[in-house]
Design an enzyme around this catalytic site. Structure first.
Site, PDB file in Angstrom:
ATOM      1  N   GLU A  85      -8.521   4.424  -2.284  1.00  0.00           N
ATOM      2  CA  GLU A  85      -8.665   5.397  -1.183  1.00  0.00           C
ATOM      3  C   GLU A  85      -9.098   6.725  -1.795  1.00  0.00           C
ATOM      4  O   GLU A  85      -8.385   7.280  -2.641  1.00  0.00           O
ATOM      5  CB  GLU A  85      -7.353   5.570  -0.402  1.00  0.00           C
ATOM      6  CG  GLU A  85      -6.977   4.337   0.393  1.00  0.00           C
ATOM      7  CD  GLU A  85      -5.795   4.529   1.325  1.00  0.00           C
ATOM      8  OE1 GLU A  85      -5.582   5.669   1.799  1.00  0.00           O
ATOM      9  OE2 GLU A  85      -5.087   3.537   1.574  1.00  0.00           O
ATOM     10  N   ASN A 108       0.857  -1.188   0.000  1.00  0.00           N
ATOM     11  CA  ASN A 108       0.000   0.000   0.000  1.00  0.00           C
ATOM     12  C   ASN A 108       0.894   1.238   0.000  1.00  0.00           C
ATOM     13  O   ASN A 108       1.875   1.286   0.743  1.00  0.00           O
ATOM     14  CB  ASN A 108      -0.871   0.021   1.268  1.00  0.00           C
ATOM     15  CG  ASN A 108      -1.496   1.391   1.515  1.00  0.00           C
ATOM     16  OD1 ASN A 108      -2.444   1.778   0.831  1.00  0.00           O
ATOM     17  ND2 ASN A 108      -0.959   2.143   2.466  1.00  0.00           N
ATOM     18  N   GLU A 109       0.555   2.202  -0.808  1.00  0.00           N
ATOM     19  CA  GLU A 109       1.323   3.453  -0.880  1.00  0.00           C
ATOM     20  C   GLU A 109       2.817   3.146  -0.765  1.00  0.00           C
ATOM     21  O   GLU A 109       3.519   3.647   0.120  1.00  0.00           O
ATOM     22  CB  GLU A 109       0.848   4.452   0.188  1.00  0.00           C
ATOM     23  CG  GLU A 109      -0.588   4.873  -0.064  1.00  0.00           C
ATOM     24  CD  GLU A 109      -1.048   6.125   0.688  1.00  0.00           C
ATOM     25  OE1 GLU A 109      -0.361   6.583   1.608  1.00  0.00           O
ATOM     26  OE2 GLU A 109      -2.125   6.654   0.319  1.00  0.00           O
TER      27      GLU A 109
HETATM   28  O1  AHR Z   1      -6.785   6.399   5.135  1.00  0.00           O
HETATM   29  C1  AHR Z   1      -5.761   6.836   5.976  1.00  0.00           C
HETATM   30  C2  AHR Z   1      -4.369   6.620   5.393  1.00  0.00           C
HETATM   31  O2  AHR Z   1      -4.224   7.397   4.251  1.00  0.00           O
HETATM   32  C3  AHR Z   1      -4.065   5.230   4.904  1.00  0.00           C
HETATM   33  O3  AHR Z   1      -3.615   4.399   5.930  1.00  0.00           O
HETATM   34  C4  AHR Z   1      -2.956   5.460   3.917  1.00  0.00           C
HETATM   35  O4  AHR Z   1      -2.920   4.488   2.908  1.00  0.00           O
HETATM   36  C5  AHR Z   1      -3.235   6.852   3.405  1.00  0.00           C
HETATM   37  O5  AHR Z   1      -2.106   7.649   3.435  1.00  0.00           O
END
Ligand code: AHR
Length: 553
Positions: A353, A217-218
């Site tokens: 997201e 993730n990211e």
């Molecule tokens: O949604 C909050 C955070 O935002 C998540 O953990 C991350 O993936 C993003 O930076």
């Protein structure tokens, strides 16, 4: 200068701030309207099927999302089903929640899935990834992870609501074997492996058949601070061999933040350098876009640029919608870059997201980090975002609103025995009927909204939305973003005729209105039958989200 990339590092420095100003506006609901707008729905121009997964959700071990929000525990007095908050389960069934992403977010790249399986009382306690951002009011179980809720509980939750699980694997801090073993734990047939036996011992003999897997993730930030090239190498390594029981596994690569086109380009370039066949391993590329910069171009500082969730001026309303509207260009832009390498466009966008992100201060439960109280503005924002996804259904295969409960753009807020469906939750209810429909081309023509943006004349579109059809049932969803003017529009269906219909509209006389524990039904949709015959004209109230269900002859 603080950026979102460095957000986690600076989270400790975040302090709750009181809102700016006390602007409150009562719009003139009786403002005169004229038929100056038009919506043409072109029945004979379908754009493709709207993947139900576009209406997906995101849950993370963060603040009050899992503990208190979803998981109340087996011994709780809060009404629950097997420890899961009953209200959440029932409301998610109602909106036909198609998919839920878990366990993060940033948390995912710190998580050892083994901690969350096996007998609950034997599971280890760990320091939660978000510990550094928690504050004095945050309960201990937000700071220190009990692992009471893990894979079994999550998949059970998904089964109860009828959604597909989407698991994000840890690429930053676990070896590739652990990804393989998590897949094996979830998907290997009953009795086939030691991990299948471990699953069975918890009461789940049959495989979970998890299809969607995020590979980190990211990865440009909290997921490892990789360059796109470095991440591509990791992606190839982590996915070179995964046990395949469910065919095909749909692997989702960690993608760009907002308009970081370089990430999309350089990641795919590096993947394809090993041979174009490598691209086939990728089902989707994640895109994250939060609307957080409400400074109107004054700063890019992650903390200074944020606005207040509930106290805002009309200019802030429009600024948020502008930030949300960027989603359309982001989808088109990244799609174009993806096409440079994937000419047939097999790889889809997964917007896993999205939502507004305000500064702290509007928490329904003090101590719940990243929690904010959605207002009518967030319902309008969410509706316009869902309309964008519907219009681009050929490109976007999944989207996950961040996050489901007690967090950023939440559909629900809950604390102990209190529960409320937010304005965002109400917007999702109005849009649920688009899932699986044929998206139709719809043309909106309306006078632009004009407003003052720091002494400069600014505009925003006057009316926009999306349409879909399933058999004889058509759904038209429309946003009127104007804070004070209704918009009267003639609605024309090309290639068909409407026999009957009804309209549901979400609005309020105060653009700051929100649903809270104290006023749970402050912002509720009104439902009215439509008067048809001759010209079909509908008045969209100011600051509104409307869903028109139309039956075709
Ligand atoms: O949604 C909050 C955070 O935002 C998540 O953990 C991350 O993936 C993003 O930076």
């Amino acid at each position: 200068m603080k950026s979102r990339r460095n957000f986690v590092k600076t989270a400790l420095a975040m302090t709750a701030t009181a809102g700016v100003g006390t602007f409150s506006t009562l719009r003139n609901a009786l403002a005169a309207s004229t038929t100056d707008s038009r919506i043409d729905i072109l029945l004979d121009e379908p754009r493709g099927t709207i993947s139900p997964d576009i209406y997906g959700h995101f849950t993370e071990h963060l603040g009050g999302v899992m503990y208190d929000g979803i998981w109340v525990g087996l011994k709780s007095k809060v009404p629950n089903i097997d420890g899961l908050r009953r209200d959440v389960v029932e409301h998610m069934r109602k909106i036909k929640a198609p998919v839920v992403r878990y366990p993060g977010g940033c948390f995912a790249d710190s998580y050892d899935w083994r901690d969350g399986v096996g007998p609950a009382d034997k599971r280890p306690r760990r320091t939660n990834f978000w510990n550094g951002a928690e504050n004095d009011k945050s309960p201990a179980n937000h700071k220190f992870e009990s692992n009471e809720f893990g894979t079994n509980e999550f998949v059970h939750f998904c089964k109860l609501i009828g959604a597909e699980p989407y698991l994000a694997a840890n690429v930053r801090s676990l070896p590739a074997t652990e990804f393989q073993h998590w897949v094996e734990y979830c998907n290997s047939p009953a009795g086939s492996t030691t991990l299948a036996d471990l699953r069975a011992a918890a009461g789940y003999a049959e495989p979970f058949n998890v299809r969607y897997w995020g590979v980190g993730n990211e990865s440009w930030g909290c997921g490892g601070n990789f360059t796109p090239q470095e991440y591509a190498v990791e992606f190839r390594r982590y996915t070179a061999w995964l046990p395949q029981y469910v065919k095909p596994l749909s692997l989702i690569a960690s993608g760009p933040n907002t308009d970081e086109w370089f990430w999309t380009r350089e990641f795919l370039q590096e993947i394809a350098r090993k041979g174009p066949g490598q691209l086939r391993e990728i089902y989707g590329m994640a895109l994250h876009h939060y609307a957080w910069n409400l400074s109107r171009g004054k700063t890019n500082d992650w903390e200074k640029a944020k606005g207040d969730a509930i106290q805002f001026e009309p200019v802030d309303w429009y600024e948020l919608l502008r930030e949300g509207q960027r989603m359309e260009g982001l989808i088109e832009g990244h799609w174009q870059v993806m096409g440079e390498f994937d000419r047939e466009h097999r790889i889809k966008l997964i917007v896993d997201e999205w939502g507004p992100w305000y500064r702290p201060g509007s928490e329904a439960t003090p101590g719940d980090i990243l929690e904010q109280t959605p207002t009518l503005r967030d319902a309008v924002f969410s509706a316009l975002t869902l309309d964008i996804f519907n219009r681009h259904c050929g490109k976007v295969a999944m989207a996950n609103c961040a996050q489901l409960i007690n967090c950023l753009n939440s559909l629900y807020l809950a604390h102990e025995d209190r529960f409320v469906v937010t304005t965002v939750g109400r917007a999702f209810e109005l849009y649920a009927g688009h899932q699986g429909g044929q998206s139709l081309r719809a043309e909106f023509s309306a006078p632009q909204v004009r407003y003052d943006r720091d002494g400069q004349a600014a505009t925003f579109w006057g009316l926009n939305g999306s349409a879909s059809v399933q058999g004889k049932n058509m759904l038209l969803t429309v946003v009127n973003p104007h804070v004070s003017e209704p918009r009267e529009a003639e609605i024309v269906v090309r290639g068909g005729a409407i026999s009957s219909g009804s309209a549901s509209t979400l609005t309020h006389s105060d653009i700051h209105a929100s649903n809270t524990f104290a006023h749970r039904d402050a912002v509720m949709p009104s439902h009215n039958p439509l008067k048809l015959g001759g010209q079909f004209v509908y008045t969209f109230p100011p600051a509104s989200v409307s869903a028109l269900s139309l039956q075709l002859r």
